[in-house]
Design an enzyme around this catalytic site. Sequence first.
Site: not given
Ligand code: M6R
Length: 610
Positions: A27, A487, A490, A506, A605, A74, A100-101
């Site tokens: 997180r 993928k 990131e 294009h 995450k 985070w 958290n928030g």
């Molecule tokens: O938990 P969620 O599926 O709602 O999360 C959505 C995105 O934050 C998540 O898929 C993010 O793009 C990942 N890092 C992709 O690997």
Amino acid sequence: MCGIVGYIGSKNCIPVILGGLKRLEYRGYDSAGVGVLLNGVSKIVKNKGKVSLLEKKLEADKIESTIGIGHTRWATHGEPNEINAHPHANQDGTLFLIHNGIIENYQTLKKQLRHEGYTFRSDTDSEVIIHLIESFMKKGNAFQKSVRLALSEVDGTYGLAIINSKEPDRIIAARKGSPLVIGVGEKENYIASDVSALIAHTKNIVYVEDGEIVEVYADKFVAKTILDEDIEKDVIEVSMTLEEIDKGGHPTFMIKEIMEQHESVFNSMRGRLIMDEGTAKLGGLDTVVDRLAASKRIVISACGTSWHAALVGEYMFEQFLRIPTEVEYASEFRYRNPIIQPDDTIIFISQSGETADTLAALREAKRKRALCLGVCNVVGSSVARESDAGVYIHAGPEIGVASTKAFTGQLVVLALITLLVARKRDLSLADGKKIVEEFNSIPDKIRKILELNDQIERIANDFKNAKNFLYLGRGYNFPVALEGALKLKEISYIHAEGYPAAEMKHGPIALVDENMPVVFIAPKDSTYDKIISNIEEIRARKGKIIAIANENDSEIDRLADYTVKIPETIRMLMPILTVIPLQLLAYHVAVKKGLNVDQPRNLAKSVTVE
Ligand code: M6R
């Protein structure tokens, strides 16, 4: 976007909190801290960086206490450093807060509190909460009441916990918009952002809802609403096991999660296919399936990888259901006053079920009375609980920040929904049976693809120093191209773009030269001839071609520099297979660059802030 943990009981809280924070590092992991109460004295230890660094610091300090709270951050407001790390304390260090928030009106509150003489130590929005609580306490209000009054003045989201050295018999925790659970033990209790942080200690969980505030003692907990009304909370026994959230002998969670996809996909479809009837059974949709089948329009809303799954769902629904389907970024959907009719169905896809944008979009759609369905992995998550109905993907806990097995699980569930509804509409029994048959072969086909791991690792080795990548696919595999590019971006920090293969002409083709790797997703389907032409176009410009193709395709060997050959299946299920080599490619490139694939920089995450 942060992880919080707390413990009250008779054990030393430090190992409990550190263990929980390590589970929650997905997180956020830019700083961490704990706050404990020791015989009327309070102490905070925190630092920049990961929980392991905090652990070393705590070992040196040799602290022991039976009540404490911990946080892994985070950063949103204020850079990642020790001062901005949580817990935050009040003026005299008797109250500690983890949060958290995001507090949206923190500037206004800060100004007001400064006026009252409060000094701020950090740049965070969170710090206002603890001073606000103190300010109410100084006006003669009790601890719990002061928390309540303070929270009714803040705008924004929180999952938070507070301890008070003058009342060391309890932790006060509250939730609005950020996840929070209580773990119930024997004469000991816990709080955390999610169940994975507590599963080593208890399976008895209470899900705290928005607008609730809970006093957690060692031997009981008392829940109220923010308006001070009493509420009864159910204790639920969860089924998650420790093994499910461990690496199981793999070097990283990400590779574990990629390599277990034959099982996770099997779990997503287990017990849900009925061969005799050529259909699917999804208990979570029983009460709404007729309304879903009669929808005039379907909207699928999600973020990130889940949004890519949604795009594949659009192809499935339009091919088999012939219901107009649109895909919306959740973050855009809610802010543009979307046109939603009562006979629309809106499907929200979220691995975590806690993504703030997806949750906000769900709430907006519910207000407008559409049928709202959730497709989630985390059982009991907010999206799952707030939807009218839904389907769990049952992929098991996904810990690696880059989503892999959740994506394939989402595709399985979308295909199951398609089959179920298509059979209610006009799909024939024979065609339904063919789909069920194909479904049943998917786990073995995934197993075969996973055996290509070494070959894909060699390809990754040749491209680990590339600066850019293009991913191209058509039809069902266009969203897979987007997912392959995401993928790689990131976890390897290499710039990558996904495009529909024909769109390449294009614009993006201008980027192609001998240094540009281009990944083509080119299974033998109705778009195959067209994609071969696109490959020729890239070859003519000396781009390096990596093709994901079918086992029986010999033509492609002549054109591509590298081919990864995977089994065939029907078009609708193909993305479940084609994405796996792309996950492995991204993984190996990142590992060869020496990067932390489970915790890539700047990412978390679960994005529980907007
Ligand atoms: O938990 P969620 O599926 O709602 O999360 C959505 C995105 O934050 C998540 O898929 C993010 O793009 C990942 N890092 C992709 O690997």
